[in-house]
Scaffold this motif. Structure first.
Motif, PDB file in Angstrom:
ATOM      1  N   ASP A 147      69.154  33.730  16.669  1.00  0.00           N
ATOM      2  CA  ASP A 147      69.656  33.763  15.302  1.00  0.00           C
ATOM      3  C   ASP A 147      69.538  35.177  14.738  1.00  0.00           C
ATOM      4  OD1 ASP A 147      69.041  33.377  12.153  1.00  0.00           O
ATOM      5  OD2 ASP A 147      70.347  31.778  12.894  1.00  0.00           O
ATOM      6  N   LEU A 148      70.498  35.561  13.914  1.00  0.00           N
ATOM      7  CA  LEU A 148      70.501  36.919  13.367  1.00  0.00           C
ATOM      8  C   LEU A 148      69.226  37.237  12.611  1.00  0.00           C
ATOM      9  CD1 LEU A 148      74.189  37.274  12.092  1.00  0.00           C
ATOM     10  CD2 LEU A 148      73.201  38.036  14.255  1.00  0.00           C
ATOM     11  N   THR A 149      68.635  36.222  11.983  1.00  0.00           N
ATOM     12  CA  THR A 149      67.411  36.452  11.212  1.00  0.00           C
ATOM     13  C   THR A 149      66.223  36.761  12.111  1.00  0.00           C
ATOM     14  OG1 THR A 149      66.926  34.080  11.204  1.00  0.00           O
ATOM     15  CG2 THR A 149      68.199  34.963   9.350  1.00  0.00           C
ATOM     16  N   GLU A 150      66.345  36.476  13.418  1.00  0.00           N
ATOM     17  CA  GLU A 150      65.243  36.715  14.347  1.00  0.00           C
ATOM     18  C   GLU A 150      65.438  37.976  15.175  1.00  0.00           C
ATOM     19  OE1 GLU A 150      64.514  33.284  16.699  1.00  0.00           O
ATOM     20  OE2 GLU A 150      64.329  31.930  14.994  1.00  0.00           O
ATOM     21  N   LEU A 151      66.532  38.687  14.948  1.00  0.00           N
ATOM     22  CA  LEU A 151      66.733  39.950  15.656  1.00  0.00           C
ATOM     23  C   LEU A 151      65.748  40.996  15.149  1.00  0.00           C
ATOM     24  CD1 LEU A 151      70.626  40.360  15.754  1.00  0.00           C
ATOM     25  CD2 LEU A 151      69.124  39.974  17.704  1.00  0.00           C
ATOM     26  N   PRO A 152      65.352  41.947  15.994  1.00  0.00           N
ATOM     27  CA  PRO A 152      64.532  43.065  15.511  1.00  0.00           C
ATOM     28  C   PRO A 152      65.272  43.789  14.390  1.00  0.00           C
ATOM     29  CG  PRO A 152      64.629  43.051  17.903  1.00  0.00           C
ATOM     30  CD  PRO A 152      65.617  42.036  17.436  1.00  0.00           C
ATOM     31  N   PRO A 153      64.556  44.340  13.428  1.00  0.00           N
ATOM     32  CA  PRO A 153      65.218  44.987  12.287  1.00  0.00           C
ATOM     33  C   PRO A 153      66.214  46.064  12.687  1.00  0.00           C
ATOM     34  CG  PRO A 153      62.881  44.711  11.846  1.00  0.00           C
ATOM     35  CD  PRO A 153      63.092  44.325  13.283  1.00  0.00           C
ATOM     36  N   ASP A 154      65.861  46.886  13.697  1.00  0.00           N
ATOM     37  CA  ASP A 154      66.784  47.963  14.060  1.00  0.00           C
ATOM     38  C   ASP A 154      68.049  47.415  14.709  1.00  0.00           C
ATOM     39  OD1 ASP A 154      65.460  47.167  16.346  1.00  0.00           O
ATOM     40  OD2 ASP A 154      65.172  49.188  17.143  1.00  0.00           O
ATOM     41  N   GLN A 157      70.476  45.840  11.990  1.00  0.00           N
ATOM     42  CA  GLN A 157      71.213  46.754  11.121  1.00  0.00           C
ATOM     43  C   GLN A 157      72.500  47.286  11.758  1.00  0.00           C
ATOM     44  OE1 GLN A 157      68.238  49.693  10.336  1.00  0.00           O
ATOM     45  NE2 GLN A 157      68.633  50.883  12.191  1.00  0.00           N
ATOM     46  N   VAL A 158      72.696  47.030  13.063  1.00  0.00           N
ATOM     47  CA  VAL A 158      73.934  47.473  13.711  1.00  0.00           C
ATOM     48  C   VAL A 158      74.675  46.314  14.371  1.00  0.00           C
ATOM     49  CG1 VAL A 158      73.183  49.855  14.090  1.00  0.00           C
ATOM     50  CG2 VAL A 158      72.635  48.118  15.798  1.00  0.00           C
ATOM     51  N   VAL A 159      74.320  45.081  14.022  1.00  0.00           N
ATOM     52  CA  VAL A 159      74.900  43.923  14.700  1.00  0.00           C
ATOM     53  C   VAL A 159      76.396  43.787  14.429  1.00  0.00           C
ATOM     54  CG1 VAL A 159      74.489  42.249  12.845  1.00  0.00           C
ATOM     55  CG2 VAL A 159      74.446  41.491  15.238  1.00  0.00           C
ATOM     56  N   GLU A 160      76.874  44.363  13.338  1.00  0.00           N
ATOM     57  CA  GLU A 160      78.294  44.231  13.006  1.00  0.00           C
ATOM     58  C   GLU A 160      79.198  45.048  13.925  1.00  0.00           C
ATOM     59  OE1 GLU A 160      78.696  45.176   8.912  1.00  0.00           O
ATOM     60  OE2 GLU A 160      77.671  43.368   8.210  1.00  0.00           O
ATOM     61  N   ILE A 161      78.608  45.802  14.831  1.00  0.00           N
ATOM     62  CA  ILE A 161      79.427  46.525  15.802  1.00  0.00           C
ATOM     63  C   ILE A 161      79.997  45.588  16.861  1.00  0.00           C
ATOM     64  CG2 ILE A 161      77.626  47.061  17.507  1.00  0.00           C
ATOM     65  CD1 ILE A 161      78.840  49.817  17.836  1.00  0.00           C
ATOM     66  N   LEU A 162      79.447  44.391  16.990  1.00  0.00           N
ATOM     67  CA  LEU A 162      79.790  43.518  18.111  1.00  0.00           C
ATOM     68  C   LEU A 162      81.274  43.155  18.185  1.00  0.00           C
ATOM     69  CD1 LEU A 162      76.644  41.217  18.331  1.00  0.00           C
ATOM     70  CD2 LEU A 162      77.222  43.243  19.675  1.00  0.00           C
ATOM     71  N   PRO A 163      81.938  42.767  17.091  1.00  0.00           N
ATOM     72  CA  PRO A 163      83.386  42.497  17.208  1.00  0.00           C
ATOM     73  C   PRO A 163      84.158  43.725  17.691  1.00  0.00           C
ATOM     74  CG  PRO A 163      82.531  41.667  15.122  1.00  0.00           C
ATOM     75  CD  PRO A 163      81.448  42.498  15.725  1.00  0.00           C
ATOM     76  N   LEU A 164      83.765  44.895  17.213  1.00  0.00           N
ATOM     77  CA  LEU A 164      84.425  46.130  17.638  1.00  0.00           C
ATOM     78  C   LEU A 164      84.138  46.407  19.109  1.00  0.00           C
ATOM     79  CD1 LEU A 164      83.484  48.353  14.541  1.00  0.00           C
ATOM     80  CD2 LEU A 164      85.532  46.951  14.868  1.00  0.00           C
ATOM     81  N   LEU A 165      82.900  46.132  19.528  1.00  0.00           N
ATOM     82  CA  LEU A 165      82.512  46.367  20.921  1.00  0.00           C
ATOM     83  C   LEU A 165      83.271  45.440  21.859  1.00  0.00           C
ATOM     84  CD1 LEU A 165      80.624  47.881  22.875  1.00  0.00           C
ATOM     85  CD2 LEU A 165      78.936  46.066  22.507  1.00  0.00           C
ATOM     86  N   ARG A 166      83.457  44.188  21.448  1.00  0.00           N
ATOM     87  CA  ARG A 166      84.194  43.241  22.295  1.00  0.00           C
ATOM     88  C   ARG A 166      85.638  43.699  22.487  1.00  0.00           C
ATOM     89  NH1 ARG A 166      80.711  39.377  19.691  1.00  0.00           N
ATOM     90  NH2 ARG A 166      82.127  39.158  17.920  1.00  0.00           N
ATOM     91  N   THR A 167      86.254  44.172  21.414  1.00  0.00           N
ATOM     92  CA  THR A 167      87.633  44.665  21.521  1.00  0.00           C
ATOM     93  C   THR A 167      87.694  45.907  22.403  1.00  0.00           C
ATOM     94  OG1 THR A 167      88.105  43.820  19.303  1.00  0.00           O
ATOM     95  CG2 THR A 167      89.638  45.434  20.209  1.00  0.00           C
TER      96      THR A 167
END
Length: 581
Positions: A147-154, A157-167
């Motif tokens: 779950d996003l709430t359980e990701l390390p803080p650092d 803060q960059v998790v929104e790159i994932l849709p861009l990374l998949r493309t």
């Protein structure tokens, strides 16, 4: 060394809190055993399945995708010292980007995101994306394993790159590049397996700790050549201890850093099992508030004690820089044994000086229990007791007030000398980098000589042709410059080199005796089409499209030689944005 303070902050603090609430007595060494934070579900860290072994050495395609994206966006740290496979992947990526406008669009969006999340520190910049890569499902999903709430803080803060990374991965066919280069990854893993195994076994042997069977905890080692060899990242997630490292050009690895993390894997359960004994040491925290320690070590006695124990172990087992005398296999006369014993005693004296120097440094860095624990470990070496069986007595039997007094008298290093903070060293120039420096300093002849030597070795060296082209421009030899730039366009796969070649050509057409504006515009457009994704490239090309490039005006000179000096289309005196870096 790797900086572990911030990395362990959350797991250690949580474990310490849980440990503290699970025990009620501090009157005996055998405190009630506390557990580390439980891990919910079999998480596939780095996209790796949970196997039956507690120690795993693996490649990770999700980390590869993160590394490939960073490299496509200008991450060049320690490139010349990296494994050749890193440059090979970069070349494959550049070829894919050249062939697809859609891929270049995807790359630009990823690069814009990375640029917008620059933390102003190369180590932290890399760390946040490596942290995210560890917690991803393998491609093509590239989704968080928790779950996003359980990701390390650092990582969060960059998790929104994932849709861009998949493309980006889809449009560049990154999986095919991974498959094509996977054999080299496997070869590296096979090569480092034995030395890594030895480092782990040596640690277990020293601590009299058997290599345990799988007990729910894992020590995961990921090898990813797309990162700088100097950048070693470590993480703890629940019961999983993770290290991400990169081999050098010679396939060497920083085993000391991997071993440091493995010692955390071994030592932390021993410390967690005695929270009440550790609580007795809390007065020591007041003595380290002015030390150059990270926040966690100044506020969590469990974390500080663990790190001090690890540093004491490292001092005991360190390579002192000279060999230990070997006991003679055959003793022919008494003098042989006497000589060996004398040599051994001399070795121990010299080795102790080296080890103590390291201990003293660690003490001045704020790890104030290192010397005490170093002495206790030396005593254990003369017994057959395991550290896990003796650590209760070592910690509980400590004279806390004496250690507080010792700590108060330590002259800590100033803040600026923290050696434990991992930073990527400045890359030392070599090869044609030195030629670039010569050209920058105005030594055209020296730069040209080095370029010629490089071409003698490899006539298709694009960097050498690029260097000679710019030298020809400065020497007012447009024909030679044009020939060399055309060679660059044929040979180079580097987007930045290609883009600036087009910019140089555009400036040449703008500043020749009979300017050819249409051809200049065509070159500037070609530079933008390459999509270097660097702001200075875009600024220079767009400026060329808006108006013809003009060499900087010079003050009037009475010297005919100066009046006849050729116009410099490189724009060296133009504003900084116009100059390639």
């Amino acid at each position: 060394m790797i900086s572990l303070g911030l990395l362990f902050a959350l797991p250690l603090a949580a474990a310490a809190q849980q440990s503290s609430s699970s025990s009620s007595s501090s009157q005996a060494p055998s405190d009630s055993t506390s557990q580390q934070p439980a891990q919910t579900g079999p998480l596939r860290l780095g996209g790796v399945e949970r196997a039956g072994s507690g120690i795993q050495l693996e490649p990770s395609e999700s980390l590869f995708d993160i590394g490939a994206a960073l490299n496509a966006c200008g991450y060049d740290a320690d490139l010349t010292n990296s494994s050749p496979v890193r440059q090979k992947v970069r070349d494959d990526l550049n070829a894919a980007l050249q062939d697809s406008a859609e891929a270049r669009d995807a790359r630009d969006k990823v690069c814009a995101y990375i640029s917008a999340h620059n933390l102003g520190d190369s180590t932290r910049n890399l760390s946040q994306f490596v942290s995210l890569g560890i917690y991803l499902n393998p491609p093509p999903d590239l989704t968080p394993i928790t779950d996003l709430t359980e990701l390390p803080p650092d990582a969060a803060q960059v998790v929104e790159i994932l849709p861009l990374l998949r493309t980006f991965a889809e449009t560049t066919q990154l999986h095919l590049i991974w498959v094509r280069n996977r054999p080299e990854y496997e070869e590296f893993i096979a090569r480092i397996h034995d030395p890594l195994t030895k480092a782990i076994l040596d640690s277990n042997i020293y601590l009299h700790q058997p290599v345990s069977s799988y007990d729910g905890r894992r020590f995961l080692v990921f090898m990813e050549p797309m990162f700088a060899p100097a950048a070693v990242n470590a993480r703890v997630y629940g019961l999983d201890y993770v290290v991400v490292f990169s081999p050098t050009q010679g396939a060497e690895v920083r085993l000391d850093d991997v071993r440091h993390m493995y010692l955390h894997y071994l030592v932390e359960p021993m410390i967690y099992a005695r929270p009440q004994s550790i609580d007795r040491l809390t007065p020591l925290l007041k003595t380290v508030q002015d030390a150059p320690l990270e926040f966690i070590y100044k506020n969590d006695m469990v974390a500080l004690t663990t790190e001090c124990m690890i540093k004491a172990i490292e001092a005991r087992v360190m390579d002192v820089g000279f060999p230990k005398p070997k006991k003679p296999s055959q003793v022919k006369q008494r003098s042989d044994m006497e000589k060996y014993e004398a040599d051994l005693a001399d070795y121990e004296r010299r080795a102790e000086v080296v080890r103590q120097r390291l201990v003293d440094r660690d003490m001045r860095l704020g790890y104030v229990l290192t010397d005490y624990l170093y002495g206790k470990l030396a005593q254990l070496e003369h017994t057959n007791e395991a550290l896990k069986d003796s650590i209760g007595e070592i910690v509980y039997g400590m004279d806390v007030q004496h250690q507080v007094s010792v700590a108060k008298n330590i002259q800590f290093y100033p803040e600026g000398t923290r050696e434990f903070v991992g930073r990527t060293p400045v890359r030392q120039p070599k090869g044609l980098d030195l030629a670039e420096i010569k050209l920058m300093k105005g030594d055209r002849a020296g730069a040209d000589e080095m370029a010629q030597k490089a071409l003698a070795v490899n006539p298709n060296n694009p960097q050498a042709h690029y260097l000679k082209a710019r030298i020809a421009v400065l020497d007012a030899d447009p024909d030679s410059a044009l020939d060399e730039f055309n060679q660059v366009l044929k040979l180079s796969k580097d987007p930045r080199t290609l883009a600036w070649t087009h910019i140089y050509l555009g400036r040449m057409y703008d500043t020749q005796r009979e300017p050819d504006r249409p051809r200049a515009i065509s070159e500037y457009k070609a530079a933008l089409a390459v999509r270097d994704a660097r702001p200075d490239t875009k600024l220079a090309a767009e400026a060329g499209l808006k108006k013809p490039f003009a060499a900087p005006k010079r003050e009037h000179s009475t010297s005919d030689e100066e009046d006849n000096e050729p116009i410099d289309p490189t724009g060296k005196k133009e504003k900084e944005a116009y100059r390639p870096k």
